[in-house]
Design an enzyme around this catalytic site. Sequence first.
Site, PDB file in Angstrom:
ATOM      1  N   ASP A 281      45.967 -84.799  27.102  1.00 45.10           N
ATOM      2  CA  ASP A 281      46.983 -83.861  27.579  1.00 45.10           C
ATOM      3  C   ASP A 281      46.397 -82.579  28.148  1.00 45.10           C
ATOM      4  O   ASP A 281      46.982 -81.963  29.036  1.00 45.10           O
ATOM      5  CB  ASP A 281      47.971 -83.532  26.456  1.00 45.10           C
ATOM      6  CG  ASP A 281      48.986 -84.646  26.250  1.00 45.10           C
ATOM      7  OD1 ASP A 281      49.190 -85.431  27.192  1.00 45.10           O
ATOM      8  OD2 ASP A 281      49.567 -84.728  25.155  1.00 45.10           O
TER       9      ASP A 281
ATOM     10  N   ASP B 278      50.551 -77.034  16.068  1.00 42.67           N
ATOM     11  CA  ASP B 278      49.592 -76.349  16.932  1.00 42.67           C
ATOM     12  C   ASP B 278      50.183 -75.101  17.580  1.00 42.67           C
ATOM     13  O   ASP B 278      49.605 -74.016  17.498  1.00 42.67           O
ATOM     14  CB  ASP B 278      49.080 -77.301  18.015  1.00 42.67           C
ATOM     15  CG  ASP B 278      48.351 -78.495  17.423  1.00 42.67           C
ATOM     16  OD1 ASP B 278      47.829 -78.375  16.306  1.00 42.67           O
ATOM     17  OD2 ASP B 278      48.312 -79.548  18.075  1.00 42.67           O
TER      18      ASP B 278
ATOM     19  N   SER C 252      50.304 -86.554  14.086  1.00 42.88           N
ATOM     20  CA  SER C 252      50.448 -85.903  15.380  1.00 42.88           C
ATOM     21  C   SER C 252      51.472 -86.719  16.167  1.00 42.88           C
ATOM     22  O   SER C 252      51.252 -87.902  16.440  1.00 42.88           O
ATOM     23  CB  SER C 252      49.104 -85.881  16.127  1.00 42.88           C
ATOM     24  OG  SER C 252      49.267 -85.321  17.413  1.00 42.88           O
TER      25      SER C 252
ATOM     26  N   ARG D 180      54.151 -84.892  31.065  1.00 42.17           N
ATOM     27  CA  ARG D 180      53.293 -83.713  31.238  1.00 42.17           C
ATOM     28  C   ARG D 180      53.387 -83.040  32.606  1.00 42.17           C
ATOM     29  O   ARG D 180      53.414 -81.813  32.693  1.00 42.17           O
ATOM     30  CB  ARG D 180      51.833 -84.070  30.920  1.00 42.17           C
ATOM     31  CG  ARG D 180      51.571 -84.456  29.463  1.00 42.17           C
ATOM     32  CD  ARG D 180      52.341 -83.606  28.494  1.00 42.17           C
ATOM     33  NE  ARG D 180      51.954 -83.822  27.102  1.00 42.17           N
ATOM     34  CZ  ARG D 180      52.760 -83.681  26.074  1.00 42.17           C
ATOM     35  NH1 ARG D 180      54.027 -83.366  26.276  1.00 42.17           N
ATOM     36  NH2 ARG D 180      52.330 -83.855  24.840  1.00 42.17           N
TER      37      ARG D 180
END
Length: 423
Positions: A127, A18, A179, A98
Amino acid sequence: MTDKQYKKIVLAYSGGLDTSVIIHWLKAHYNCDIIAVTANVGQEDELEGLEEKALKTGASKFYLAEVEEEFVYDSIFPTLKAGAIYENKYLLGTATARPVIAKALVEIAKQEGADAICHGCTGKGNDQVRFEMGIKALAPELDIIAPWRTWEITSREEAIDYAEKHEIPLKISRETNYSKDKNLWHLSHEGLDLEDPLNEPKYHSILEMSVTPEKAPDKPTYVSIDFEQGVPVAIDGKELGGVELIKALNKIGGENAIGILDMIENRLVGMKSRGVYETPGGTLLYFAHEQLEMITLDKETLQYKQELAQKYANIIYNGQYFTPLKQALDAFINETQQTVTGTVKLKLYKGNMIVSSVDSPYSLYSEAFATFDDDDVYNQGDAAGFINLYGLSSVIHAEMKKKTQLAKQVNSSFILKEEGIKA
């Protein structure tokens, strides 16, 4: 071109599919400086070559934010002390990282005078919420760019097509296009065959931190973990810093097939998703910490804390790290951990964790009171009075039911007689 223009955009950069594509896309759409920021949260080999790749694919500058210690002490250990497990399974490996990454992004954005922060999260995932909640809490003046919610690319396959068209190097192929999210605490796998719950995970090819139970040793492994006020501080008597301790337990746990999880969870955005998680060291720590709390916390505190643990897990999972409630819960949890000090010894065997021993100077377990042998500290006759008082409300309730049932029978008999007379 888009309507809004920026001088500098800070990109949360991992070097995966990504964000590799996003650097090129941002450059093409905004024609401004792209500052790639990678936060070191323990990805190890995934950090290799990132700066060179980022600069070659269009970034003006690259930062490697060293936040591994912060990740452990500000995010992992507080969540461990809380006993927070999302939906009784997930040890929050991605979710705990995160907020730390978001904080690093904001700090560098302010340092660089950037106008926006960009992330590579999809519009279907958790996320995006976690990053943006952190950014909004720490720097609400910064714009947020989320290409997956606006660009023409609609799948990982199309993202690979875009990368190939623009000669952007990738470390994955279409066949290994899972992923993944890797950090010191865990490794997650999603996508491809895992999207169908009918498919058994291909553990032999996807596991990186752990082995399967079949490949684990045929003899048990023993490990002892020392805690001080809820924080792990030593393994087998050897004191270690948080980062090194987790790494050591990852190795021990991984070798014994500990912490492999196949889970279908409820995402914040409303859908269910399936993931395979590897959390070897974290699984050992949670289990050991739980055993220590069992002997050091009184019943009311332990049970109330277990209720709050579910709320705490939701707070972390849902990206509410920088909130007053989270801070308040941390204060309560830290108070409960004052006596959670001691040593837990575990026996590991082919994916199983067995308690070998638990010891604490603050243990509330009293053999003198609990023994089945003769003792001179407990009068069993006292139990009769206790049970009489404890069961008093049940006795009163039973008497009420007896009276009302009798009244119903009398009333029913009267009605039958009345109906007989009328007949």
